[in-house]
Motif scaffolding. Structure first.
Motif, PDB file in Angstrom:
ATOM      1  N   VAL A   1      -2.121   0.585  -2.751  1.00 30.06           N
ATOM      2  CA  VAL A   1      -3.294   0.476  -3.621  1.00 30.06           C
ATOM      3  C   VAL A   1      -2.828  -0.228  -4.890  1.00 30.06           C
ATOM      4  O   VAL A   1      -1.959   0.279  -5.607  1.00 30.06           O
ATOM      5  CB  VAL A   1      -3.897   1.849  -3.961  1.00 30.06           C
ATOM      6  CG1 VAL A   1      -5.001   1.710  -4.997  1.00 30.06           C
ATOM      7  CG2 VAL A   1      -4.434   2.515  -2.700  1.00 30.06           C
ATOM      8  N   LEU A   2      -3.395  -1.378  -5.165  1.00 29.30           N
ATOM      9  CA  LEU A   2      -2.968  -2.184  -6.305  1.00 29.30           C
ATOM     10  C   LEU A   2      -3.597  -1.659  -7.597  1.00 29.30           C
ATOM     11  O   LEU A   2      -4.813  -1.443  -7.657  1.00 29.30           O
ATOM     12  CB  LEU A   2      -3.363  -3.644  -6.100  1.00 29.30           C
ATOM     13  CG  LEU A   2      -2.853  -4.628  -7.152  1.00 29.30           C
ATOM     14  CD1 LEU A   2      -1.346  -4.797  -7.038  1.00 29.30           C
ATOM     15  CD2 LEU A   2      -3.546  -5.979  -7.010  1.00 29.30           C
ATOM     16  N   VAL A   3      -2.774  -1.466  -8.615  1.00 33.31           N
ATOM     17  CA  VAL A   3      -3.244  -1.051  -9.936  1.00 33.31           C
ATOM     18  C   VAL A   3      -2.811  -2.123 -10.937  1.00 33.31           C
ATOM     19  O   VAL A   3      -1.644  -2.502 -10.970  1.00 33.31           O
ATOM     20  CB  VAL A   3      -2.664   0.322 -10.335  1.00 33.31           C
ATOM     21  CG1 VAL A   3      -3.023   0.661 -11.778  1.00 33.31           C
ATOM     22  CG2 VAL A   3      -3.179   1.409  -9.396  1.00 33.31           C
ATOM     23  N   ALA A   4      -3.766  -2.622 -11.724  1.00 32.39           N
ATOM     24  CA  ALA A   4      -3.460  -3.708 -12.665  1.00 32.39           C
ATOM     25  C   ALA A   4      -4.440  -3.697 -13.819  1.00 32.39           C
ATOM     26  O   ALA A   4      -5.524  -3.108 -13.727  1.00 32.39           O
ATOM     27  CB  ALA A   4      -3.515  -5.056 -11.955  1.00 32.39           C
TER      28      ALA A   4
ATOM     29  N   ASP B   1       3.170   6.531  -6.922  1.00 34.29           N
ATOM     30  CA  ASP B   1       2.246   7.650  -7.103  1.00 34.29           C
ATOM     31  C   ASP B   1       1.209   7.664  -5.982  1.00 34.29           C
ATOM     32  O   ASP B   1       0.809   6.613  -5.473  1.00 34.29           O
ATOM     33  CB  ASP B   1       1.504   7.525  -8.444  1.00 34.29           C
ATOM     34  CG  ASP B   1       2.328   7.990  -9.623  1.00 34.29           C
ATOM     35  OD1 ASP B   1       3.315   8.707  -9.402  1.00 34.29           O
ATOM     36  OD2 ASP B   1       1.980   7.636 -10.766  1.00 34.29           O
ATOM     37  N   ARG B   2       0.722   8.850  -5.645  1.00 31.87           N
ATOM     38  CA  ARG B   2      -0.405   8.960  -4.722  1.00 31.87           C
ATOM     39  C   ARG B   2      -1.689   8.753  -5.510  1.00 31.87           C
ATOM     40  O   ARG B   2      -1.835   9.190  -6.653  1.00 31.87           O
ATOM     41  CB  ARG B   2      -0.447  10.332  -4.046  1.00 31.87           C
ATOM     42  CG  ARG B   2       0.752  10.620  -3.172  1.00 31.87           C
ATOM     43  CD  ARG B   2       0.950   9.569  -2.089  1.00 31.87           C
ATOM     44  NE  ARG B   2      -0.122   9.577  -1.104  1.00 31.87           N
ATOM     45  CZ  ARG B   2      -0.288   8.631  -0.188  1.00 31.87           C
ATOM     46  NH1 ARG B   2       0.530   7.574  -0.158  1.00 31.87           N
ATOM     47  NH2 ARG B   2      -1.263   8.714   0.699  1.00 31.87           N
ATOM     48  N   ILE B   3      -2.651   8.079  -4.897  1.00 32.71           N
ATOM     49  CA  ILE B   3      -3.914   7.804  -5.577  1.00 32.71           C
ATOM     50  C   ILE B   3      -5.058   7.843  -4.572  1.00 32.71           C
ATOM     51  O   ILE B   3      -4.907   7.423  -3.414  1.00 32.71           O
ATOM     52  CB  ILE B   3      -3.863   6.432  -6.299  1.00 32.71           C
ATOM     53  CG1 ILE B   3      -5.098   6.238  -7.177  1.00 32.71           C
ATOM     54  CG2 ILE B   3      -3.703   5.283  -5.311  1.00 32.71           C
ATOM     55  CD1 ILE B   3      -5.003   5.035  -8.112  1.00 32.71           C
ATOM     56  N   LEU B   4      -6.185   8.382  -5.002  1.00 32.67           N
ATOM     57  CA  LEU B   4      -7.416   8.388  -4.226  1.00 32.67           C
ATOM     58  C   LEU B   4      -8.403   7.473  -4.939  1.00 32.67           C
ATOM     59  O   LEU B   4      -8.649   7.642  -6.135  1.00 32.67           O
ATOM     60  CB  LEU B   4      -7.994   9.801  -4.123  1.00 32.67           C
ATOM     61  CG  LEU B   4      -7.055  10.911  -3.656  1.00 32.67           C
ATOM     62  CD1 LEU B   4      -7.772  12.256  -3.679  1.00 32.67           C
ATOM     63  CD2 LEU B   4      -6.523  10.615  -2.258  1.00 32.67           C
ATOM     64  N   VAL B   5      -8.966   6.529  -4.222  1.00 32.97           N
ATOM     65  CA  VAL B   5      -9.898   5.572  -4.814  1.00 32.97           C
ATOM     66  C   VAL B   5     -11.269   5.775  -4.186  1.00 32.97           C
ATOM     67  O   VAL B   5     -11.413   5.718  -2.950  1.00 32.97           O
ATOM     68  CB  VAL B   5      -9.441   4.115  -4.586  1.00 32.97           C
ATOM     69  CG1 VAL B   5     -10.428   3.140  -5.226  1.00 32.97           C
ATOM     70  CG2 VAL B   5      -8.057   3.904  -5.159  1.00 32.97           C
ATOM     71  N   ASP B   6     -12.253   6.050  -5.020  1.00 32.95           N
ATOM     72  CA  ASP B   6     -13.629   6.214  -4.557  1.00 32.95           C
ATOM     73  C   ASP B   6     -14.458   5.079  -5.134  1.00 32.95           C
ATOM     74  O   ASP B   6     -14.966   5.153  -6.261  1.00 32.95           O
ATOM     75  CB  ASP B   6     -14.176   7.570  -5.010  1.00 32.95           C
ATOM     76  CG  ASP B   6     -15.528   7.893  -4.382  1.00 32.95           C
ATOM     77  OD1 ASP B   6     -16.226   6.941  -3.986  1.00 32.95           O
ATOM     78  OD2 ASP B   6     -15.880   9.082  -4.289  1.00 32.95           O
TER      79      ASP B   6
ATOM     80  N   CYS C   1     -10.475   5.201  -0.205  1.00 25.28           N
ATOM     81  CA  CYS C   1      -9.160   5.075   0.404  1.00 25.28           C
ATOM     82  C   CYS C   1      -8.172   5.984  -0.293  1.00 25.28           C
ATOM     83  O   CYS C   1      -8.377   6.393  -1.436  1.00 25.28           O
ATOM     84  CB  CYS C   1      -8.665   3.621   0.373  1.00 25.28           C
ATOM     85  SG  CYS C   1      -8.205   3.049  -1.279  1.00 25.28           S
ATOM     86  N   GLU C   2      -7.109   6.295   0.405  1.00 23.97           N
ATOM     87  CA  GLU C   2      -5.987   7.037  -0.149  1.00 23.97           C
ATOM     88  C   GLU C   2      -4.753   6.185   0.048  1.00 23.97           C
ATOM     89  O   GLU C   2      -4.591   5.536   1.088  1.00 23.97           O
ATOM     90  CB  GLU C   2      -5.823   8.368   0.582  1.00 23.97           C
ATOM     91  CG  GLU C   2      -4.592   9.154   0.163  1.00 23.97           C
ATOM     92  CD  GLU C   2      -4.402  10.425   0.963  1.00 23.97           C
ATOM     93  OE1 GLU C   2      -3.338  11.059   0.832  1.00 23.97           O
ATOM     94  OE2 GLU C   2      -5.318  10.786   1.733  1.00 23.97           O
TER      95      GLU C   2
END
Length: 762
Positions: A345-348, A403-408, A205-206
């Motif tokens: 996109v959750l970052v924790a 921030d933009r983030i790409l999750v693989d 996802c982006e």
């Protein structure tokens, strides 16, 4: 001491500097002066050296994770700035960066680990005091002062320099030292950042970063009026105490249990006088209320890195969490899930299943610094079908809201603020997945039948009501495993029987007549209920869990069995008991369920029109159970995740060992084949449930070993069905048998080569 008072002559060992409050005031004045980043940093080092009566003051900042660079100095050779570097762990400066602890010595050249940097001219200096420049536990650099004459710096001087270093860290975070040329290295949160973690849920996802615990930066780190800052801190502490008291007074928590014990610990910390006194002392020394809390939190996180005892480490986690809550009260911020962007996109660092469910399907993906593949958060992420990367080091330190983030999730990586080339490669992967998804959709209503006519039954795993819509769209023929414990894990008290019955009824309604196999409560090991006291066990995975808990706490099991019977409302019901290790456990649990059926009938309540009672085969011992077990059970489901870890004696939560053992190992496949034959001898339906069932090559191998039912994540059904429909199963079995006869350890190389030669869609 008046501000104008300079460092007069003192005797050996006496404090030669000024109070940290005055030092911070001078620092604030210097920061307010105009100038570029390098000029500002140079003025700071000169001011510190002058104020502490030292010949040298130097600032080293991290150029990258492993390298420290001399960025400013007063007293050392100016030409060494941006030239001299040290590795983290190298020399006294590197040791401070690695251990996050001060070094204070009157004879630095003879101190163990001292490294002489010729270009700086520091051989002239004897005494050395260095402190980490850190923010909430993250070391950004090192602040050093030195003198020619031997001098042991006092505790007050060390503490004062630490406070100054905190302010420098905060100003670094705010971008105060950014400048053209070499000082571009001081830029934070702007460069691309690559986080290599582990995959806990596949998918890509982006999106836009949403921090579960937003970073709070003090725009004014120095207290202009200590009394105002002290009042601000005390007001926040009072709000925190009231918050914890309200949580404890909640009716749903009015009983004993681990969750309440955690809250009691929070209350102890919130009322701890020593904790508050240390923060007040930092304010008295000149820090703002926010930095005073941050300083205490940094000390906690530094201690956490050194603690191996799990109990003490958990208590430090509690203290870190309560400091986070206090920090939000001081800053006037509160967490919330409202107003999330569409591509959040959750970052924790970590997150519980309840919090993750609060965000729900509004998330595109999740990236965590901690966590494990079997954690509650991973189970919920799989249920929500959102990519999850765990153990992504430093992601919360680097990420900022927006921030933009790409999750693989396939590879277990995240790209924060990615470069254009990374974007391009990522979008190509997304496009390929979209094309594959269209193919899977076209196969949705077709059977999972191999080219030689062998038909398999593909089922899906579930655990939330949110999973059920996938049943009609993914091509599953039913639910092979419904995890009932998630309903217990996300609540703060035991669900009432009527609530459970209503929930199970809605699950069957959503299934629209397709089979649903309900697994009874599987708790213990890594799944501890919030209101259940944790059992201190040497090896919880082999301890008091699943059916063992149910047979010892029969009231809870009977209530769930009654809820399942009533929730069926006369419809067919399939119930499966987890972690059965021997015959008598299954006999007892089966009799309990049959007894409840008779009780329901005796009370005039409707009972299921048909009832299937099965067991999960997760321990090798059950494969060798007496024949009576196979006569009694209506079906068996191999719990692949647990069975594999027990078969290979490799903890699936231990990354050092879990990947060493291949599912297509000849020994494991032979064991699966043996289970298939025992079930065939008694005409017992057998399925395989677990992560491996959803991997196409593994699914093909299981089918070749004789399994005809597989249960997996909804997203895996399409890829597995596509491969099965493109191969001859008897030919695949020949390849596996040939590999086994050859003496190889795993059949994977041979099977993969054969599939490549067949041009099969793996």
């Amino acid at each position: 001491m008046p501000e104008e008072t300079g460092p007069g002559p003192k005797g050996p060992g006496e404090n030669k500097g000024v109070e940290s409050r005055i030092l911070l005031k001078r620092l604030s004045q210097v920061m307010a002066e105009p100038g570029e980043g390098q000029e500002r940093l140079d003025r700071i080092t000169a001011m510190i050296a002058r104020s502490l009566a030292t010949e040298v003051c130097s600032v080293y900042l991290k150029r990258d994770e492993k390298t420290l660079e001399l960025c400013s100095t007063e007293g050392l050779r100016k030409e060494s700035v941006h030239v001299s570097t040290l590795r983290v762990g190298q020399g006294l400066v590197g040791r401070i960066a690695e251990q996050a602890e001060p070094v204070n010595t009157a004879d630095a050249p003879n101190e163990k680990g001292f490294r002489y940097l010729k270009e700086t001219g520091e051989e002239l200096y004897s005494s050395f005091l260095g402190v980490p420049i850190q923010r909430v536990g993250e070391v950004l650099g090192v602040l050093v002062v030195q003198t020619r004459e031997p001098r042991a710096f006092t505790e007050d001087e060390i503490h004062g320099l630490e406070i100054v270093a905190m302010v420098i860290a905060e100003m670094t975070e705010l971008g105060a030292f950014i400048g053209p040329g070499a000082m571009e290295m001081a830029v934070t949160h702007r460069r691309p950042f690559f986080a290599k973690g582990l995959s806990a849920q596949e998918g890509v996802c982006e999106g836009t970063v949403i921090l579960h615990e937003p970073n709070i930066v003090a725009s004014v780190p120095v207290a202009e009026d200590p009394e105002v800052e002290r009042a601000r801190l005390l007001a926040a502490v009072q709000e925190l105490r009231l918050e914890v008291d309200r949580m404890l007074e909640n009716d749903m928590l009015a009983h004993s249990g681990e969750h309440r014990e955690v809250l009691e610990t929070y209350r102890l910390f919130a009322h701890d006088k020593g904790w508050l006194r240390r923060m007040e002392e930092s304010i008295d020394r000149g820090l703002s209320a926010i930095l005073a809390v941050e300083k205490e939190q940094s000390a906690t996180r530094t201690r956490m890195e050194r603690i191996t005892d799990p109990y003490l480490r958990e208590r430090l986690h509690d203290l870190d969490d309560i400091a986070n809550r206090l920090l939000r009260h001081v800053a006037g911020q509160q967490n919330g899930t409202a107003g999330l962007p569409e591509d959040a996109v959750l970052v924790a660092r970590s997150i519980g299943p309840g919090d993750l469910l609060d965000y729900g399907r509004s998330l595109r993906g999740v990236v965590l610094e901690e966590g494990s593949v079997g954690s509650h958060a991973a189970v919920v992420a799989r249920a929500l079908a959102i990519p999850l990367v765990i153990q992504a080091a430093r992601i919360t330190r680097e990420a900022q809201n927006g921030d933009r983030i790409l999750v693989d999730g396939d590879e277990g990586v995240a790209h924060l603020r990615p470069e254009e080339t990374v974007y391009k490669a990522f979008h190509e992967k997304v496009a390929m997945r979209t094309q594959a998804k269209e193919v899977y959709t076209a196969l949705r209503d077709l059977p999972a039948e191999t080219l030689d006519g062998t038909r398999l039954n593909l089922m899906m795993n579930a655990g939330l009501m949110a999973d059920l819509p996938s049943l009609g769209t993914c091509g599953a023929e039913g639910v092979g495993l419904y995890r009932t414990e998630l309903q217990f894990l996300v609540r703060s008290s035991v669900p009432r029987r009527s609530d459970q019955a209503g929930f199970y009824s809605r699950v069957l309604d959503a299934a629209k007549g397709k089979r649903v196999i309900f697994r009874t409560l599987d708790i213990g090991s890594d799944k501890v209920l919030p209101y259940m006291k944790r059992q201190e066990e040497p090896n919880p995975a082999l301890g008091w869990r699943a059916i063992r808990v149910g047979l010892d706490r029969r009231g809870v099991m009977r209530m769930q069995l009654q809820a399942l019977l009533r929730g069926a409302k006369g419809r067919p019901l399939s119930v499966m008991f987890p972690f059965v290790a021997q015959l008598d456990e299954f006999e007892t649990a089966r009799e309990m369920l049959l007894s409840e059926v008779e009780s329901e009938r005796a009370h005039g309540r409707v009972v299921p029109e048909s009832l299937e009672i099965g067991a999960m085969l997760e321990t090798p011992s059950l494969a060798f159970a007496p024949d009576e077990f196979f006569r009694l059970t209506d079906f068996i489901s191999i719990g692949g995740n647990d069975l594999k870890q027990f078969f290979f004696a490799a903890d699936r939560e231990n990354e050092r060992v879990r990947r060493r053992y291949d599912t297509l190992n000849v020994s494991f496949l032979t064991f699966i084949e043996m289970i298939v034959k025992r079930c065939e001898a008694f005409d017992v339906p057998l399925s395989f449930c677990g992560e491996d069932a959803g991997r196409p090559i593994e699914a093909l191998a299981f089918a070749a070993m004789g399994l005809r039912s597989l249960s997996m994540r909804p997203a895996s059904i399409g890829p597995v069905k596509r491969l099965l429909r493109s191969v001859d199963l008897s030919a695949a079995r020949q390849v596996i048998d040939s590999a086994r006869r050859s003496g190889t350890q795993s059949v994977r190389p041979a099977l993969s080569a054969w599939l490549t030669a067949q041009n099969a869609p793996v």
